[in-house]
Enzyme design. Structure first.
Site, PDB file in Angstrom:
ATOM      1  CG  ASP A  55     -34.362 -94.057   1.787  1.00  0.00           C
ATOM      2  OD1 ASP A  55     -35.173 -93.572   0.973  1.00  0.00           O
ATOM      3  OD2 ASP A  55     -33.120 -94.066   1.594  1.00  0.00           O
ATOM      4  CB  THR A  95     -41.232 -94.425 -13.896  1.00  0.00           C
ATOM      5  OG1 THR A  95     -42.175 -93.646 -13.163  1.00  0.00           O
ATOM      6  CG2 THR A  95     -41.599 -94.415 -15.370  1.00  0.00           C
ATOM      7  CG  PHE A  99     -50.311 -91.716 -13.257  1.00  0.00           C
ATOM      8  CD1 PHE A  99     -49.772 -91.724 -14.537  1.00  0.00           C
ATOM      9  CD2 PHE A  99     -50.876 -92.886 -12.767  1.00  0.00           C
ATOM     10  CE1 PHE A  99     -49.806 -92.874 -15.320  1.00  0.00           C
ATOM     11  CE2 PHE A  99     -50.910 -94.035 -13.541  1.00  0.00           C
ATOM     12  CZ  PHE A  99     -50.379 -94.036 -14.818  1.00  0.00           C
ATOM     13  CD  GLU A 120     -40.851 -83.912  -7.527  1.00  0.00           C
ATOM     14  OE1 GLU A 120     -40.237 -82.847  -7.396  1.00  0.00           O
ATOM     15  OE2 GLU A 120     -40.316 -84.971  -7.873  1.00  0.00           O
ATOM     16  CE  LYS A 148     -44.946 -92.066 -14.498  1.00  0.00           C
ATOM     17  NZ  LYS A 148     -45.573 -90.888 -13.956  1.00  0.00           N
ATOM     18  CB  ALA A 157     -45.363 -71.130 -24.652  1.00  0.00           C
ATOM     19  N   GLY A 213     -38.590 -79.833 -17.218  1.00  0.00           N
ATOM     20  CA  GLY A 213     -37.448 -80.416 -16.513  1.00  0.00           C
ATOM     21  C   GLY A 213     -37.996 -81.350 -15.453  1.00  0.00           C
ATOM     22  CB  CYS A 229     -40.941 -87.621 -13.878  1.00  0.00           C
ATOM     23  SG  CYS A 229     -41.022 -88.344 -12.241  1.00  0.00           S
ATOM     24  NE  ARG A 288     -34.935 -85.798  -8.180  1.00  0.00           N
ATOM     25  CZ  ARG A 288     -35.593 -86.858  -7.704  1.00  0.00           C
ATOM     26  NH1 ARG A 288     -35.065 -88.054  -7.781  1.00  0.00           N
ATOM     27  NH2 ARG A 288     -36.783 -86.706  -7.144  1.00  0.00           N
TER      28      ARG A 288
HETATM   29  N1  LIG Z   1     -40.903 -87.619  -8.228  1.00  0.00           N
HETATM   30  C1  LIG Z   1     -42.108 -87.773  -8.745  1.00  0.00           C
HETATM   31  O1  LIG Z   1     -42.952 -86.871  -8.702  1.00  0.00           O
HETATM   32  C2  LIG Z   1     -42.500 -89.058  -9.417  1.00  0.00           C
HETATM   33  C3  LIG Z   1     -43.787 -89.207  -9.956  1.00  0.00           C
HETATM   34  C4  LIG Z   1     -44.148 -90.414 -10.549  1.00  0.00           C
HETATM   35  C5  LIG Z   1     -43.227 -91.454 -10.603  1.00  0.00           C
HETATM   36  N2  LIG Z   1     -41.971 -91.288 -10.089  1.00  0.00           N
HETATM   37  C6  LIG Z   1     -41.050 -92.415 -10.127  1.00  0.00           C
HETATM   38  O2  LIG Z   1     -40.983 -92.961  -8.808  1.00  0.00           O
HETATM   39  C7  LIG Z   1     -39.658 -93.422  -8.531  1.00  0.00           C
HETATM   40  C8  LIG Z   1     -39.116 -92.703  -7.309  1.00  0.00           C
HETATM   41  O3  LIG Z   1     -38.997 -91.338  -7.603  1.00  0.00           O
HETATM   42  P1  LIG Z   1     -38.647 -90.263  -6.463  1.00  0.00           P
HETATM   43  O4  LIG Z   1     -38.691 -88.940  -7.100  1.00  0.00           O
HETATM   44  O5  LIG Z   1     -39.466 -90.543  -5.265  1.00  0.00           O
HETATM   45  O6  LIG Z   1     -37.131 -90.684  -6.161  1.00  0.00           O
HETATM   46  P2  LIG Z   1     -36.193 -90.154  -4.982  1.00  0.00           P
HETATM   47  O7  LIG Z   1     -34.834 -90.154  -5.536  1.00  0.00           O
HETATM   48  O8  LIG Z   1     -36.764 -88.911  -4.398  1.00  0.00           O
HETATM   49  O9  LIG Z   1     -36.330 -91.292  -3.867  1.00  0.00           O
HETATM   50  C9  LIG Z   1     -35.833 -92.589  -4.005  1.00  0.00           C
HETATM   51  C10 LIG Z   1     -35.433 -93.065  -2.607  1.00  0.00           C
HETATM   52  O10 LIG Z   1     -35.170 -94.472  -2.681  1.00  0.00           O
HETATM   53  C11 LIG Z   1     -34.115 -94.752  -1.771  1.00  0.00           C
HETATM   54  N3  LIG Z   1     -33.561 -96.080  -2.054  1.00  0.00           N
HETATM   55  C12 LIG Z   1     -32.610 -96.436  -2.946  1.00  0.00           C
HETATM   56  N4  LIG Z   1     -32.389 -97.766  -2.883  1.00  0.00           N
HETATM   57  C13 LIG Z   1     -33.223 -98.258  -1.928  1.00  0.00           C
HETATM   58  C14 LIG Z   1     -33.491 -99.550  -1.408  1.00  0.00           C
HETATM   59  N5  LIG Z   1     -32.837-100.621  -1.858  1.00  0.00           N
HETATM   60  N6  LIG Z   1     -34.402 -99.680  -0.422  1.00  0.00           N
HETATM   61  C15 LIG Z   1     -35.078 -98.603   0.023  1.00  0.00           C
HETATM   62  N7  LIG Z   1     -34.872 -97.352  -0.430  1.00  0.00           N
HETATM   63  C16 LIG Z   1     -33.955 -97.189  -1.393  1.00  0.00           C
HETATM   64  C17 LIG Z   1     -33.176 -93.576  -1.960  1.00  0.00           C
HETATM   65  O11 LIG Z   1     -32.281 -93.452  -0.870  1.00  0.00           O
HETATM   66  C18 LIG Z   1     -34.168 -92.412  -2.067  1.00  0.00           C
HETATM   67  O12 LIG Z   1     -34.436 -91.828  -0.812  1.00  0.00           O
HETATM   68  C19 LIG Z   1     -38.859 -93.166  -9.806  1.00  0.00           C
HETATM   69  O13 LIG Z   1     -38.903 -94.320 -10.592  1.00  0.00           O
HETATM   70  C20 LIG Z   1     -39.640 -92.064 -10.483  1.00  0.00           C
HETATM   71  O14 LIG Z   1     -39.467 -92.073 -11.875  1.00  0.00           O
HETATM   72  C21 LIG Z   1     -41.595 -90.124  -9.493  1.00  0.00           C
END
Ligand SMILES: NC(=O)c1ccc[n+]([C@@H]2O[C@H](COP(=O)([O-])OP(=O)(O)OC[C@H]3O[C@@H](n4cnc5c(N)ncnc54)[C@H](O)[C@@H]3O)[C@@H](O)[C@H]2O)c1
Length: 426
Positions: A30, A118, A147, A150, A199, A247, A252, A255, A322
């Site tokens: 990260d 995504t 998929f 959280e 997706k 319902a 929110g 995603c 979020r």
């Molecule tokens: N949250 C979910 O449940 C979920 C489920 C399916 C898909 N997704 C997708 O997965 C992706 C990540 O979602 P998330 O909720 O984990 O995001 P998040 O914001 O929780 O985490 C993203 C992380 O990436 C880090 N980051 C940014 N630039 C970076 C880089 N260059 N190198 C390394 N790390 C870097 C950020 O500091 C952050 O900690 C998104 O595209 C989201 O749409 C999320």
């Protein structure tokens, strides 16, 4: 295998921990130093069921770094799990994805870049082009969308409904499939565009079901039917199934809102107006706001009234706020002049909430409240002593935004109970 995961967020940490649990050596990278430091100290920075145990069990196979080059040393697969938030135009912001692609160093062997973030359809092709431009032909590209939900992400990762692998080269797909050995799930192998669309279409379908049942709920309110019974009856139809027919006050999270908006804009950018999805999004926006009308119907003007929000996270089992409906509700209530208090077992509202008094317990949040709104269906709220809750409040009005509680029980405690799409007291 040896794996690097870029992004230590909700997806990256779950992916890293679960792959380590499958026996792979994992380095999570990260860019936020404090986050990596915390992870190195053994702290898990997010609230996700079962994740801390996985970290503990796989300490020896899990490492963390801020150094991108160090992370990919000797790896077979690099997962991209960075954020793709919406831009002002509603399209997905791919800045973090491009940073990862552009910072990839040259490697002297075949590695696979696997996209978990995504992204819009066409991103894989654009990344492939950029890799080729940079002379990184030996970096394969695979779309492997995530998929997990959280709150149940560890279970979802280890017991997925399917694993989707879209590749330009079947050999790269094979590497990613082999990485998941030990997970029993159907594998969909396809082209990269289709994997990306799977997706987006999945999330669009889920939000369509939510907005559909919310509209049915609104018609139930107008006609005197009970949407809880309606959903039960509809959901037992094998052609329809019971999922996502609950319902409430709208979806929110990090995603659903952004992915549905991104698909809408992707379609629009391609010259197509996705009318159904436009309506789904609009219904969701209105659904969050309907709560204010319900409160006003009972309380009149909300100016100077105290409204307690029970639950802040966008859903139970996570601290993620979020795009949580609580944020819209708090802002709308404040705009109407109400004082807003709140409680959540894990989300503290920071830094998203302004001027909301976040209490240490649900009962404290309800002190002298004119009404309560159940925003997140935390199990703790089903267990709450509603007699005591009512005694603490100035006025016993509850809007159950998730149809979680038993209306009869609440009414026995002297509450005026309003659900979503449920008949009012007769
Ligand atoms: N949250 C979910 O449940 C979920 C489920 C399916 C898909 N997704 C997708 O997965 C992706 C990540 O979602 P998330 O909720 O984990 O995001 P998040 O914001 O929780 O985490 C993203 C992380 O990436 C880090 N980051 C940014 N630039 C970076 C880089 N260059 N190198 C390394 N790390 C870097 C950020 O500091 C952050 O900690 C998104 O595209 C989201 O749409 C999320």
């Amino acid at each position: 295998m040896k794996v690097a995961v870029f992004g230590a967020g909700y997806v990256g940490l779950v992916t890293g921990a679960c792959l380590a649990d499958l026996g792979h050596d994992v380095v999570v990278r990260d860019i936020v130093q404090t986050r990596v430091d915390a992870l190195l100290r053994g702290e898990v920075p997010i609230h996700e069921h079962g994740l801390a145990e996985l970290f503990e069990r796989n300490r020896e196979r899990l490492d963390f770094t801020t150094d991108g080059a160090e992370a990919i040393e000797g790896v077979d697969v690099v997962f991209v799990a960075v954020g793709t938030p919406p831009t002002v135009s509603g399209d997905a912001d791919l800045t973090a994805v491009w940073t990862v692609v552009d910072e990839l160093p040259h490697v002297d062997r075949r590695i696979v870049l696997a996209m978990k973030s995504t992204v819009p359809v066409g991103t894989g092709s654009a990344v492939r082009h950029r890799l080729d431009e940079r002379g990184l032909e030996n970096v394969g590209y695979v779309s492997n969308p995530e998929f997990t939900a959280e709150g149940t992400a560890v279970q979802d990762f280890t017991h997925p409904d399917r694993i989707v692998v879209g590749a330009f080269d079947p050999a790269d797909a094979e590497v990613v499939v082999r990485l998941h050995a030990g997970i029993d799930a159907p594998v969909i192998e396809c082209d990269v565009n289709s994997a990306e669309m799977i997706k987006l279409a999945s999330n669009a379908f889920l939000v369509t079901r939510i907005s559909f049942i919310n509209e049915i709920a609104n018609v139930c309110e107008a006609t005197g039917a009970d949407v809880v019974k309606v959903a039960e009856g509809v959901g037992l139809d094998r052609r329809l199934g019971p999922h996502f027919l609950r319902a409430g006050i709208g979806y929110g999270g990090s995603c659903f809102p952004k992915d549905s908006l991104a698909l809408k804009q992707l379609a629009a950018n391609s010259g197509y107006s996705f009318q159904l999805l436009n309506a789904v999004i609009e219904v969701n926006e209105l659904q969050k706001r309907r709560v204010v009308g319900k409160l006003e119907r009972h309380l009149g003007s909300l100016r100077g009234k105290k409204i307690a929000l029970l639950g802040l996270a966008f859903k139970p089992g996570t601290d993620d706020m979020r795009e949580a409906p609580s944020l819209v509700l708090a802002a709308r209530l404040q705009a109407e002049g109400a004082d807003v208090s709140a409680w959540d077992p894990v989300a503290d509202g920071h830094p998203l909430l302004d001027d909301v008094a976040v209490a240490g317990s649900a009962l404290d949040a309800l002190e002298d409240a004119d009404a309560a709104v159940l925003v997140t269906e935390w199990p703790e709220l089903a267990e709450l002593d509603w007699g005591e809750a009512g005694a603490r409040m100035r006025n016993r009005l509850l809007v159950d935004g998730r149809n979680m509680l038993d209306p009869e029980l609440l009414r026995e405690h002297g509450f005026v109970y309003e659900g979503i799409g449920r008949p009012n007291e007769t």
